[in-house]
Write a protein that holds these residues in place. Sequence first.
Motif, mmCIF file in Angstrom:
data_model
loop_
_atom_site.group_PDB
_atom_site.id
_atom_site.type_symbol
_atom_site.label_atom_id
_atom_site.label_comp_id
_atom_site.label_asym_id
_atom_site.label_seq_id
_atom_site.Cartn_x
_atom_site.Cartn_y
_atom_site.Cartn_z
ATOM 1 N N PRO A 189 0.807 -1.225 0.000
ATOM 2 C CA PRO A 189 0.000 0.000 0.000
ATOM 3 C C PRO A 189 0.839 1.273 0.000
ATOM 4 O O PRO A 189 0.471 2.268 -0.630
ATOM 5 N N GLN A 190 1.958 1.253 0.686
ATOM 6 C CA GLN A 190 2.825 2.439 0.698
ATOM 7 C C GLN A 190 3.459 2.671 -0.672
ATOM 8 O O GLN A 190 3.568 3.821 -1.128
ATOM 9 N N THR A 191 3.859 1.604 -1.321
ATOM 10 C CA THR A 191 4.404 1.737 -2.681
ATOM 11 C C THR A 191 3.352 2.282 -3.628
ATOM 12 O O THR A 191 3.637 3.137 -4.479
ATOM 13 N N LEU A 192 2.130 1.789 -3.461
ATOM 14 C CA LEU A 192 1.035 2.279 -4.297
ATOM 15 C C LEU A 192 0.794 3.761 -4.062
ATOM 16 O O LEU A 192 0.613 4.533 -5.017
ATOM 17 N N ALA A 193 0.801 4.176 -2.804
ATOM 18 C CA ALA A 193 0.469 5.560 -2.459
ATOM 19 C C ALA A 193 1.567 6.541 -2.830
ATOM 20 O O ALA A 193 1.278 7.683 -3.221
ATOM 21 N N TYR A 194 2.854 6.135 -2.726
ATOM 22 C CA TYR A 194 3.952 7.081 -2.899
ATOM 23 C C TYR A 194 4.709 6.922 -4.221
ATOM 24 O O TYR A 194 5.478 7.819 -4.588
ATOM 25 N N ALA A 195 4.491 5.815 -4.928
ATOM 26 C CA ALA A 195 5.235 5.599 -6.172
ATOM 27 C C ALA A 195 4.337 5.541 -7.402
ATOM 28 O O ALA A 195 4.728 6.011 -8.471
#
Length: 272
Positions: A189-195
């Motif tokens: 989810p963090q990769t999705l949100a920030y990348a």
Amino acid sequence: MAVQQLANGRFAWQRRTARAEWLNWLAWLAGVALTVFCWRVMTESTIWDYVWDAPTQAADIGGRMVPPRWSYFPNILKPLWDTLNIATLGTLLAVFISVPIAFLAARNTTPSVAFVRPVAILVIVSSRSINAIIWALLLVSILGPGILAGIIAIALRSIGFIGKLLYEAIEEIDAKQVEAISATGASGPQTLAYAIVPQIMPAFAGITVFRWDINIRESTVLGLVGAGGIGLNLESSLNTLAWPQVTLILLVILGTVVISEWISARIRHAII
């Protein structure tokens, strides 16, 4: 004559062989024959007396449509508002549905290329294959006439448009940014949100605004099949041969489309 590129980069005319000439003429002959055949199929049930009389009828109706009945304008304000609501709410509903479908359809974000991705693409293709009028006809039969059927019809039609363009934008993102975020130990989810999301946001905003502009046009005619909006007034005016009212409604629709086009162009310019 055929064009051939020489070794020095220049072009030179070269005469075709006899066989190539015959094949070329046969291709043209087949094209002409196909065109004649299609024309015969399309016009076999045409009553040509009506066609020859069409200019006279068009001039007669055009004369009855002028001047517009401006006193009818207050009667179409609420239907016009309903039309704008159909387009806007239908677009928002389509966005909520198409975003997860787009991530499931993109090769670089789908959980399964072999199963999930084909299902998501099937949903997108199915939505794009059926016109909003057909969706409205089906939904009016199920839900009854009204703007709810129009909203859902617009949404079902828009899912394929937004989903296709969005999943193509997801597949075109810079993979290096995703790798850099993942290398820091970020979760999915963090990769999705920030990348991923920051890279597709301009495309997403432009696609949404563009689809809303298209839906303004499509929602104006859904009333012809009972799905609410200004199309209901247009249908009733046509059925009663109230041509001055038809002129006013067409002018209002034209003005609405022009304004929506201007608004969407300004928004897309500000975003992109």
